[in-house]
Design a protein around this motif. Structure first.
Motif, PDB file in Angstrom:
ATOM      1  N   ALA A  45       0.959  -1.194   0.001  1.00  0.00           N
ATOM      2  CA  ALA A  45       0.033  -0.001  -0.104  1.00  0.00           C
ATOM      3  C   ALA A  45       0.758   1.160   0.044  1.00  0.00           C
ATOM      4  O   ALA A  45       0.613   2.143  -0.762  1.00  0.00           O
ATOM      5  CB  ALA A  45      -0.978   0.049   1.204  1.00  0.00           C
ATOM      6  N   SER A  46       1.950   1.366   0.873  1.00  0.00           N
ATOM      7  CA  SER A  46       2.673   2.588   0.938  1.00  0.00           C
ATOM      8  C   SER A  46       3.634   2.542  -0.315  1.00  0.00           C
ATOM      9  O   SER A  46       3.764   3.747  -1.006  1.00  0.00           O
ATOM     10  CB  SER A  46       3.609   2.439   2.167  1.00  0.00           C
ATOM     11  OG  SER A  46       4.570   1.431   2.063  1.00  0.00           O
ATOM     12  N   GLU A  47       4.072   1.487  -0.991  1.00  0.00           N
ATOM     13  CA  GLU A  47       4.770   1.484  -2.167  1.00  0.00           C
ATOM     14  C   GLU A  47       4.121   2.161  -3.426  1.00  0.00           C
ATOM     15  O   GLU A  47       4.312   2.885  -4.187  1.00  0.00           O
ATOM     16  CB  GLU A  47       5.390   0.138  -2.537  1.00  0.00           C
ATOM     17  CG  GLU A  47       6.282   0.233  -3.640  1.00  0.00           C
ATOM     18  CD  GLU A  47       7.496   0.821  -3.432  1.00  0.00           C
ATOM     19  OE1 GLU A  47       8.225   1.412  -4.293  1.00  0.00           O
ATOM     20  OE2 GLU A  47       8.256   1.104  -2.069  1.00  0.00           O
ATOM     21  N   ALA A  48       2.931   1.719  -3.566  1.00  0.00           N
ATOM     22  CA  ALA A  48       2.001   2.040  -4.594  1.00  0.00           C
ATOM     23  C   ALA A  48       1.115   3.054  -4.520  1.00  0.00           C
ATOM     24  O   ALA A  48       0.714   3.739  -5.170  1.00  0.00           O
ATOM     25  CB  ALA A  48       0.764   0.693  -4.739  1.00  0.00           C
ATOM     26  N   GLY A  49       0.984   3.687  -3.103  1.00  0.00           N
ATOM     27  CA  GLY A  49       0.340   4.892  -2.852  1.00  0.00           C
ATOM     28  C   GLY A  49      -1.326   4.646  -3.128  1.00  0.00           C
ATOM     29  O   GLY A  49      -1.834   5.577  -3.429  1.00  0.00           O
ATOM     30  N   VAL A  50      -1.674   3.618  -2.364  1.00  0.00           N
ATOM     31  CA  VAL A  50      -3.040   3.240  -2.637  1.00  0.00           C
ATOM     32  C   VAL A  50      -3.359   3.134  -1.064  1.00  0.00           C
ATOM     33  O   VAL A  50      -2.416   2.647  -0.167  1.00  0.00           O
ATOM     34  CB  VAL A  50      -3.459   2.208  -3.475  1.00  0.00           C
ATOM     35  CG1 VAL A  50      -3.211   2.407  -4.805  1.00  0.00           C
ATOM     36  CG2 VAL A  50      -3.036   0.741  -2.829  1.00  0.00           C
ATOM     37  N   ALA A  51      -4.552   2.989  -0.628  1.00  0.00           N
ATOM     38  CA  ALA A  51      -4.996   2.628   0.731  1.00  0.00           C
ATOM     39  C   ALA A  51      -5.094   1.137   0.983  1.00  0.00           C
ATOM     40  O   ALA A  51      -5.539   0.207  -0.180  1.00  0.00           O
ATOM     41  CB  ALA A  51      -6.587   3.325   1.025  1.00  0.00           C
ATOM     42  N   LYS A  52      -5.001   0.746   2.170  1.00  0.00           N
ATOM     43  CA  LYS A  52      -4.861  -0.688   2.275  1.00  0.00           C
ATOM     44  C   LYS A  52      -6.282  -1.111   2.206  1.00  0.00           C
ATOM     45  O   LYS A  52      -6.314  -2.343   1.956  1.00  0.00           O
ATOM     46  CB  LYS A  52      -4.272  -0.982   3.913  1.00  0.00           C
ATOM     47  CG  LYS A  52      -2.910  -0.926   4.252  1.00  0.00           C
ATOM     48  CD  LYS A  52      -2.754  -1.229   5.417  1.00  0.00           C
ATOM     49  CE  LYS A  52      -2.973  -0.360   6.535  1.00  0.00           C
ATOM     50  NZ  LYS A  52      -2.504  -0.911   7.985  1.00  0.00           N
ATOM     51  N   ALA A  53      -7.062  -0.432   2.607  1.00  0.00           N
ATOM     52  CA  ALA A  53      -8.657  -0.826   2.456  1.00  0.00           C
ATOM     53  C   ALA A  53      -8.832  -1.359   0.830  1.00  0.00           C
ATOM     54  O   ALA A  53      -9.475  -2.286   0.534  1.00  0.00           O
ATOM     55  CB  ALA A  53      -9.656   0.165   2.765  1.00  0.00           C
ATOM     56  N   THR A  54      -8.105  -0.699  -0.247  1.00  0.00           N
ATOM     57  CA  THR A  54      -8.189  -1.005  -1.429  1.00  0.00           C
ATOM     58  C   THR A  54      -7.598  -2.403  -1.707  1.00  0.00           C
ATOM     59  O   THR A  54      -8.442  -3.280  -2.480  1.00  0.00           O
ATOM     60  CB  THR A  54      -7.589  -0.006  -2.325  1.00  0.00           C
ATOM     61  OG1 THR A  54      -7.775   1.507  -1.978  1.00  0.00           O
ATOM     62  CG2 THR A  54      -7.467  -0.271  -3.914  1.00  0.00           C
ATOM     63  N   LEU A  55      -6.564  -2.719  -1.039  1.00  0.00           N
ATOM     64  CA  LEU A  55      -6.045  -3.989  -1.350  1.00  0.00           C
ATOM     65  C   LEU A  55      -6.692  -5.043  -0.576  1.00  0.00           C
ATOM     66  O   LEU A  55      -6.980  -6.338  -1.174  1.00  0.00           O
ATOM     67  CB  LEU A  55      -4.529  -3.982  -0.923  1.00  0.00           C
ATOM     68  CG  LEU A  55      -3.734  -2.947  -1.181  1.00  0.00           C
ATOM     69  CD1 LEU A  55      -2.394  -2.981  -0.497  1.00  0.00           C
ATOM     70  CD2 LEU A  55      -3.398  -3.178  -2.726  1.00  0.00           C
ATOM     71  N   TYR A  56      -7.396  -4.803   0.449  1.00  0.00           N
ATOM     72  CA  TYR A  56      -8.206  -5.709   1.287  1.00  0.00           C
ATOM     73  C   TYR A  56      -9.568  -6.069   0.417  1.00  0.00           C
ATOM     74  O   TYR A  56     -10.011  -7.192   0.480  1.00  0.00           O
ATOM     75  CB  TYR A  56      -8.315  -5.253   2.622  1.00  0.00           C
ATOM     76  CG  TYR A  56      -7.242  -5.732   3.540  1.00  0.00           C
ATOM     77  CD1 TYR A  56      -6.930  -6.959   3.827  1.00  0.00           C
ATOM     78  CD2 TYR A  56      -6.476  -4.602   4.243  1.00  0.00           C
ATOM     79  CE1 TYR A  56      -5.887  -7.035   4.848  1.00  0.00           C
ATOM     80  CE2 TYR A  56      -5.434  -4.788   5.129  1.00  0.00           C
ATOM     81  CZ  TYR A  56      -5.141  -6.316   5.372  1.00  0.00           C
ATOM     82  OH  TYR A  56      -4.183  -6.397   5.963  1.00  0.00           O
ATOM     83  N   ASN A  57      -9.999  -5.026   0.054  1.00  0.00           N
ATOM     84  CA  ASN A  57     -11.358  -5.029  -0.740  1.00  0.00           C
ATOM     85  C   ASN A  57     -11.245  -5.759  -1.949  1.00  0.00           C
ATOM     86  O   ASN A  57     -12.456  -6.183  -2.531  1.00  0.00           O
ATOM     87  CB  ASN A  57     -12.132  -3.707  -0.635  1.00  0.00           C
ATOM     88  CG  ASN A  57     -12.522  -3.412   0.782  1.00  0.00           C
ATOM     89  OD1 ASN A  57     -12.590  -3.931   1.687  1.00  0.00           O
ATOM     90  ND2 ASN A  57     -12.669  -2.029   1.063  1.00  0.00           N
ATOM     91  N   ASN A  58     -10.395  -5.578  -2.790  1.00  0.00           N
ATOM     92  CA  ASN A  58     -10.301  -6.230  -4.031  1.00  0.00           C
ATOM     93  C   ASN A  58      -9.762  -7.651  -4.015  1.00  0.00           C
ATOM     94  O   ASN A  58      -8.688  -7.734  -3.430  1.00  0.00           O
ATOM     95  CB  ASN A  58      -9.250  -5.457  -4.733  1.00  0.00           C
ATOM     96  CG  ASN A  58      -9.170  -5.591  -6.326  1.00  0.00           C
ATOM     97  OD1 ASN A  58      -9.482  -6.577  -6.712  1.00  0.00           O
ATOM     98  ND2 ASN A  58      -9.360  -4.541  -7.055  1.00  0.00           N
TER      99      ASN A  58
END
Length: 126
Positions: A45-58
């Motif tokens: 999440a920090s490397e991609a610049g996205v929220a952790k929730a985005t990763l968990y929800n997808n």
């Protein structure tokens, strides 16, 4: 004049954002793998610049990260490899250090002898 369809426009925007997010996450994972960093939700999440929730929800992204995380857990870490290497090379390292000590002791003895000669020369001049 063409009719503006708000639903279609939102679908297009959503699809482009989703594709952009997938691309960012894939590139971030590739960078982390090349740098031999740990792969988990926080680091991706920090490397991609996205929220952790985005990763968990997808679901696709979540499965990919969990799989990579499990693979890294099974592979030996650099610290473990170094520890094994140290155990295997311990005898060789000890022998090398003993040779170095002998060499330094010999040089030390030689320098002491030279110092004695120098002191004798100084004493003769007095």
């Amino acid at each position: 004049m063409t009719k503006y369809d708000r639903k279609e426009q939102l679908k297009v925007i959503h699809a482009s954002r989703k594709a952009s997010t997938y691309q960012k996450v894939d590139e971030a994972i590739q960078r982390l793998v090349r740098a031999s960093e740990t792969i988990n939700f926080n680091s991706v999440a920090s490397e991609a610049g996205v929220a952790k929730a985005t990763l968990y929800n997808n679901k696709d992204l979540r499965d990919q990260i969990e799989t990579l995380r499990q693979q890294q857990a099974q592979a030996p870490s650099p610290k473990q490899i170094k520890r094994q290497m140290d155990d295997n090379n311990k005898d060789a390292l000890i022998a090398s250090l003993q040779r170095r000590i002998k060499k330094l002791e010999g040089k030390n003895k030689q320098l002491r002898e030279q110092l004695k000669v120098a002191y004798a020369e100084v004493y003769k001049k007095i």
